[in-house]
Design a protein around this motif. Structure first.
Motif, PDB file in Angstrom:
ATOM      1  N   GLN A   1      41.508  77.953  40.243  1.00 28.64           N
ATOM      2  CA  GLN A   1      40.329  77.542  40.328  1.00 28.64           C
ATOM      3  C   GLN A   1      39.266  78.195  39.966  1.00 28.64           C
ATOM      4  N   PHE A   2      38.886  79.352  40.351  1.00 29.49           N
ATOM      5  CA  PHE A   2      37.403  80.325  40.455  1.00 29.49           C
ATOM      6  C   PHE A   2      38.048  80.937  38.739  1.00 29.49           C
ATOM      7  N   GLU A   3      37.970  80.765  38.087  1.00 30.91           N
ATOM      8  CA  GLU A   3      38.486  82.049  37.308  1.00 30.91           C
ATOM      9  C   GLU A   3      37.298  81.303  35.459  1.00 30.91           C
ATOM     10  N   ASN A   4      36.137  80.313  35.528  1.00 33.64           N
ATOM     11  CA  ASN A   4      35.457  79.899  34.752  1.00 33.64           C
ATOM     12  C   ASN A   4      33.774  80.491  35.473  1.00 33.64           C
ATOM     13  N   LEU A   5      34.497  81.015  36.288  1.00 33.86           N
ATOM     14  CA  LEU A   5      33.237  81.238  37.553  1.00 33.86           C
ATOM     15  C   LEU A   5      31.943  83.211  37.315  1.00 33.86           C
ATOM     16  N   THR A   6      31.776  82.846  37.718  1.00 31.64           N
ATOM     17  CA  THR A   6      31.070  84.052  37.204  1.00 31.64           C
ATOM     18  C   THR A   6      31.458  85.032  37.816  1.00 31.64           C
ATOM     19  N   ALA A   7      31.270  86.022  38.501  1.00 33.92           N
ATOM     20  CA  ALA A   7      31.527  87.343  39.600  1.00 33.92           C
ATOM     21  C   ALA A   7      30.017  86.646  41.334  1.00 33.92           C
ATOM     22  N   GLU A   8      29.432  86.874  40.469  1.00 33.87           N
ATOM     23  CA  GLU A   8      28.279  86.460  41.255  1.00 33.87           C
ATOM     24  C   GLU A   8      28.504  84.809  42.438  1.00 33.87           C
ATOM     25  N   GLU A   9      28.889  83.488  41.105  1.00 37.34           N
ATOM     26  CA  GLU A   9      29.279  82.417  41.611  1.00 37.34           C
ATOM     27  C   GLU A   9      31.521  82.733  42.584  1.00 37.34           C
ATOM     28  N   GLN A  10      31.398  83.318  42.576  1.00 38.27           N
ATOM     29  CA  GLN A  10      32.899  83.450  43.709  1.00 38.27           C
ATOM     30  C   GLN A  10      32.405  84.124  44.796  1.00 38.27           C
ATOM     31  N   GLU A  11      31.427  85.386  44.516  1.00 39.46           N
ATOM     32  CA  GLU A  11      30.920  85.797  45.619  1.00 39.46           C
ATOM     33  C   GLU A  11      30.457  84.971  46.864  1.00 39.46           C
ATOM     34  N   LEU A  12      29.414  84.087  46.313  1.00 42.18           N
ATOM     35  CA  LEU A  12      28.703  82.701  46.701  1.00 42.18           C
ATOM     36  C   LEU A  12      29.420  82.145  47.622  1.00 42.18           C
ATOM     37  N   LEU A  13      30.518  82.007  46.552  1.00 43.73           N
ATOM     38  CA  LEU A  13      31.924  80.195  47.225  1.00 43.73           C
ATOM     39  C   LEU A  13      32.349  81.448  49.001  1.00 43.73           C
ATOM     40  N   PHE A  14      32.787  82.600  48.601  1.00 43.76           N
ATOM     41  CA  PHE A  14      34.386  83.130  49.761  1.00 43.76           C
ATOM     42  C   PHE A  14      32.625  83.689  50.397  1.00 43.76           C
ATOM     43  N   THR A  15      31.659  83.616  50.541  1.00 46.09           N
ATOM     44  CA  THR A  15      30.444  83.080  51.902  1.00 46.09           C
ATOM     45  C   THR A  15      30.111  82.659  51.710  1.00 46.09           C
ATOM     46  N   ALA A  16      30.148  81.043  51.808  1.00 44.39           N
ATOM     47  CA  ALA A  16      30.048  79.914  52.280  1.00 44.39           C
ATOM     48  C   ALA A  16      30.208  79.627  53.635  1.00 44.39           C
ATOM     49  N   PRO A  17      31.693  79.694  54.441  1.00 42.71           N
ATOM     50  CA  PRO A  17      31.688  79.388  55.359  1.00 42.71           C
ATOM     51  C   PRO A  17      30.181  80.564  56.133  1.00 42.71           C
ATOM     52  N   VAL A  18      30.485  81.377  56.352  1.00 43.01           N
ATOM     53  CA  VAL A  18      29.735  82.340  56.573  1.00 43.01           C
ATOM     54  C   VAL A  18      28.320  81.582  56.920  1.00 43.01           C
ATOM     55  N   LEU A  19      27.772  81.108  55.218  1.00 41.09           N
ATOM     56  CA  LEU A  19      26.252  80.821  55.025  1.00 41.09           C
ATOM     57  C   LEU A  19      26.605  79.274  56.445  1.00 41.09           C
ATOM     58  N   VAL A  20      27.159  77.974  56.178  1.00 42.38           N
ATOM     59  CA  VAL A  20      27.538  77.314  56.919  1.00 42.38           C
ATOM     60  C   VAL A  20      27.387  77.581  58.210  1.00 42.38           C
ATOM     61  N   SER A  21      27.906  78.755  59.108  1.00 44.83           N
ATOM     62  CA  SER A  21      28.425  79.172  60.034  1.00 44.83           C
ATOM     63  C   SER A  21      27.339  79.435  60.965  1.00 44.83           C
ATOM     64  N   VAL A  22      26.078  80.465  59.966  1.00 42.56           N
ATOM     65  CA  VAL A  22      24.605  80.706  60.121  1.00 42.56           C
ATOM     66  C   VAL A  22      23.794  79.562  60.497  1.00 42.56           C
ATOM     67  N   MET A  23      24.027  79.080  60.007  1.00 39.73           N
ATOM     68  CA  MET A  23      23.080  77.461  59.615  1.00 39.73           C
ATOM     69  C   MET A  23      23.203  77.143  60.680  1.00 39.73           C
ATOM     70  N   SER A  24      24.681  76.666  60.939  1.00 36.43           N
ATOM     71  CA  SER A  24      25.162  75.840  62.270  1.00 36.43           C
ATOM     72  C   SER A  24      24.715  76.276  64.096  1.00 36.43           C
ATOM     73  N   SER A  25      24.610  77.551  63.455  1.00 30.48           N
ATOM     74  CA  SER A  25      24.813  78.509  65.004  1.00 30.48           C
ATOM     75  C   SER A  25      23.537  79.190  65.597  1.00 30.48           C
ATOM     76  N   CYS A  26      22.288  78.960  65.014  1.00 34.65           N
ATOM     77  CA  CYS A  26      21.337  79.030  65.045  1.00 34.65           C
ATOM     78  C   CYS A  26      20.185  78.621  64.605  1.00 34.65           C
ATOM     79  N   SER A  27      18.900  78.725  65.709  1.00 32.27           N
ATOM     80  CA  SER A  27      17.580  78.461  66.123  1.00 32.27           C
ATOM     81  C   SER A  27      16.366  79.502  66.248  1.00 32.27           C
TER      82      SER A  27
END
Length: 144
Positions: free
Chosen positions: A4-30
């Motif tokens: 599903q990621f074949e048509n994405l750039t390497a940067e876009e793929q990396e950002l998608l794989f980092t998504a759980p980290v991003l939402v975790s930080v947003m949800s757990s930090c104030s």
């Protein structure tokens, strides 16, 4: 690489794989704070997701969980002290993730969005779930 990621750039793929980290930080930090219970829950959940996610997302979560704790710590450092400006920057990254998800196959994209939303809600509610498990009966001043 996921099909599903074949048509994405390497940067876009990396950002998608980092998504759980991003939402975790947003949800757990104030402001100036990282909720340790939510952080621990996010790290545990990242490992569990590889076993409990929709079968379509298993390969995604296997890749996303690699070095999750280290990525979480790096993301916390990048956006600390979680003031208005830093939270806006983090939200901007999450919005980029949403835009990239929009480039994916509709079924995969909808499944991934739903999964990330549920993941974020779980992390946000980690402290109350633990409290409610430990104290299922309301105790004046402690749970109310």
């Amino acid at each position: 690489m996921l099909k599903q990621f074949e048509n994405l750039t390497a940067e876009e793929q990396e950002l998608l794989f980092t998504a759980p980290v991003l939402v975790s930080v947003m949800s757990s930090c104030s402001y100036n704070n990282v909720n340790q219970l939510k952080k621990e829950d996010a790290i545990k959940l990242s490992h569990i997701k590889t076993f409990t996610a929709d079968p379509m997302l298993i390969s995604y979560y296997i890749e996303a969980e690699k070095n999750f704790k280290e990525k979480f710590e790096a993301t916390v450092s990048r956006y600390y002290p979680f003031d208005h400006e830093k939270r806006d920057e983090l939200l901007h990254e999450i919005n980029k993730v949403n835009a990239i998800i929009g480039k994916l196959d509709t079924k995969f994209a909808n499944t991934l969005r739903r999964s990330l939303d549920l993941y974020a809600k779980h992390v946000r509610n980690a402290h109350s779930v633990i409290r409610d498990f430990m104290f299922p009966i309301p105790i004046q001043g402690l749970t109310t």
